[in-house]
Design a protein around this motif. Structure first.
Motif, PDB file in Angstrom:
ATOM      1  N   PRO A 101      -0.414  11.203 -10.038  1.00 25.51           N
ATOM      2  CA  PRO A 101      -1.851  11.045  -9.776  1.00 25.51           C
ATOM      3  C   PRO A 101      -2.685  10.731 -11.016  1.00 25.51           C
ATOM      4  CG  PRO A 101      -1.169  13.332  -9.466  1.00 25.51           C
ATOM      5  CD  PRO A 101       0.060  12.534  -9.685  1.00 25.51           C
ATOM      6  N   ASP A 102      -2.276  11.264 -12.174  1.00 26.39           N
ATOM      7  CA  ASP A 102      -3.064  11.014 -13.384  1.00 26.39           C
ATOM      8  C   ASP A 102      -3.002   9.548 -13.806  1.00 26.39           C
ATOM      9  OD1 ASP A 102      -3.830  13.643 -13.478  1.00 26.39           O
ATOM     10  OD2 ASP A 102      -2.232  14.232 -14.874  1.00 26.39           O
ATOM     11  N   SER A 103      -1.797   8.978 -13.840  1.00 27.72           N
ATOM     12  CA  SER A 103      -1.689   7.572 -14.252  1.00 27.72           C
ATOM     13  C   SER A 103      -2.299   6.649 -13.192  1.00 27.72           C
ATOM     14  CB  SER A 103      -0.238   7.179 -14.542  1.00 27.72           C
ATOM     15  OG  SER A 103       0.514   7.106 -13.353  1.00 27.72           O
ATOM     16  N   TYR A 104      -2.190   7.038 -11.929  1.00 26.45           N
ATOM     17  CA  TYR A 104      -2.815   6.265 -10.845  1.00 26.45           C
ATOM     18  C   TYR A 104      -4.324   6.204 -11.053  1.00 26.45           C
ATOM     19  CZ  TYR A 104      -4.063   4.849  -6.072  1.00 26.45           C
ATOM     20  OH  TYR A 104      -4.567   4.181  -4.987  1.00 26.45           O
ATOM     21  N   CYS A 105      -4.896   7.330 -11.365  1.00 23.03           N
ATOM     22  CA  CYS A 105      -6.347   7.400 -11.590  1.00 23.03           C
ATOM     23  C   CYS A 105      -6.731   6.634 -12.856  1.00 23.03           C
ATOM     24  CB  CYS A 105      -6.769   8.863 -11.692  1.00 23.03           C
ATOM     25  SG  CYS A 105      -8.544   9.090 -11.827  1.00 23.03           S
ATOM     26  N   ASP A 106      -5.931   6.795 -13.920  1.00 25.48           N
ATOM     27  CA  ASP A 106      -6.224   6.114 -15.193  1.00 25.48           C
ATOM     28  C   ASP A 106      -6.139   4.593 -15.071  1.00 25.48           C
ATOM     29  OD1 ASP A 106      -6.587   8.562 -16.378  1.00 25.48           O
ATOM     30  OD2 ASP A 106      -4.600   8.623 -17.323  1.00 25.48           O
ATOM     31  N   LEU A 116       0.820  -1.214   0.000  1.00 28.08           N
ATOM     32  CA  LEU A 116       0.000   0.000   0.000  1.00 28.08           C
ATOM     33  C   LEU A 116       0.855   1.265   0.000  1.00 28.08           C
ATOM     34  CD1 LEU A 116      -2.892  -1.094   2.385  1.00 28.08           C
ATOM     35  CD2 LEU A 116      -2.967  -0.833  -0.101  1.00 28.08           C
ATOM     36  N   LEU A 117       2.014   1.219   0.636  1.00 28.55           N
ATOM     37  CA  LEU A 117       2.922   2.372   0.593  1.00 28.55           C
ATOM     38  C   LEU A 117       3.405   2.638  -0.837  1.00 28.55           C
ATOM     39  CD1 LEU A 117       5.055   1.967   3.842  1.00 28.55           C
ATOM     40  CD2 LEU A 117       3.477   3.822   3.284  1.00 28.55           C
ATOM     41  N   LYS A 118       3.669   1.578  -1.590  1.00 32.55           N
ATOM     42  CA  LYS A 118       4.071   1.745  -2.995  1.00 32.55           C
ATOM     43  C   LYS A 118       2.956   2.416  -3.797  1.00 32.55           C
ATOM     44  CE  LYS A 118       7.858  -1.054  -3.167  1.00 32.55           C
ATOM     45  NZ  LYS A 118       9.102  -0.359  -3.057  1.00 32.55           N
ATOM     46  N   PHE A 119       1.724   1.986  -3.557  1.00 29.78           N
ATOM     47  CA  PHE A 119       0.599   2.602  -4.263  1.00 29.78           C
ATOM     48  C   PHE A 119       0.393   4.054  -3.820  1.00 29.78           C
ATOM     49  CE2 PHE A 119      -0.536  -1.795  -5.254  1.00 29.78           C
ATOM     50  CZ  PHE A 119      -0.804  -1.664  -6.610  1.00 29.78           C
ATOM     51  N   GLN A 120       0.623   4.329  -2.555  1.00 27.05           N
ATOM     52  CA  GLN A 120       0.493   5.696  -2.051  1.00 27.05           C
ATOM     53  C   GLN A 120       1.538   6.603  -2.713  1.00 27.05           C
ATOM     54  OE1 GLN A 120      -2.022   6.652  -0.128  1.00 27.05           O
ATOM     55  NE2 GLN A 120      -1.330   8.761  -0.323  1.00 27.05           N
ATOM     56  N   GLU A 121       2.771   6.095  -2.832  1.00 23.28           N
ATOM     57  CA  GLU A 121       3.823   6.862  -3.514  1.00 23.28           C
ATOM     58  C   GLU A 121       3.443   7.123  -4.970  1.00 23.28           C
ATOM     59  OE1 GLU A 121       7.561   4.809  -3.163  1.00 23.28           O
ATOM     60  OE2 GLU A 121       7.420   4.759  -0.974  1.00 23.28           O
ATOM     61  N   TRP A 122       2.920   6.088  -5.645  1.00 23.07           N
ATOM     62  CA  TRP A 122       2.498   6.237  -7.034  1.00 23.07           C
ATOM     63  C   TRP A 122       1.434   7.326  -7.124  1.00 23.07           C
ATOM     64  CZ3 TRP A 122      -0.243   1.747 -10.121  1.00 23.07           C
ATOM     65  CH2 TRP A 122      -0.485   2.161 -11.434  1.00 23.07           C
ATOM     66  N   LYS A 123       0.472   7.269  -6.240  1.00 21.43           N
ATOM     67  CA  LYS A 123      -0.625   8.238  -6.286  1.00 21.43           C
ATOM     68  C   LYS A 123      -0.121   9.661  -6.072  1.00 21.43           C
ATOM     69  CE  LYS A 123      -5.107   9.372  -4.577  1.00 21.43           C
ATOM     70  NZ  LYS A 123      -6.231   9.079  -3.778  1.00 21.43           N
TER      71      LYS A 123
END
Length: 135
Positions: A76-81, A65-72
């Protein structure tokens, strides 16, 4: 009628292990209980081996989840996409299921779901997501 006969027989024999409302047909014999415990122990032992060859970053829910938080936060655009919020339950499902193998809410000293490490990690991730969304 049969229940009353069995109750009288238990009272005469002094069988105090019977729980009212539970059919004697549902009670396990000592051999069945031993076999059940042996099977349960084997399953638990096998479950400990499932992720033993996986790098710690990929079998620890908090680290994932920390990796995903860093990505976000960084992209943020690619995370959302990528629709990550829809993918995370499927991604975390096997990790959570392994932690729940031995969980039994019917036991007297069971751990509350809210106290389990996976629940705390996902809750913290949700809180972090809500904080960053409000910014």
């Amino acid at each position: 009628k049969h229940r009353a006969c069995r109750r009288q027989a238990r009272e005469r024999s002094g069988d105090a292990d019977h729980h009212e409302g539970m059919s004697s047909d549902e009670e396990l014999t000592p051999e069945e209980e031993t076999e059940f415990q042996k099977s349960k122990d084997n399953i638990l032992e096998d479950s400990r081996k499932i992720f033993e060859d996986v790098h710690a970053d990929f079998c620890d829910i908090r680290k994932i989840l920390l990796k995903f938080q860093e990505w976000k936060e960084k992209f943020p655009d690619s995370y959302c996409d990528a629709y990550i919020s829809f993918c995370l339950p499927k991604l975390l499902n096997p990790l959570i299921r392994v932690q729940l193998i031995n969980w039994n809410p019917l036991e007297q000293d069971f751990t509350e779901l809210e106290e389990m490490p996976w629940f705390k990690a996902t809750d913290e991730f949700s809180d972090a997501r809500n904080v960053s969304a409000s910014k």
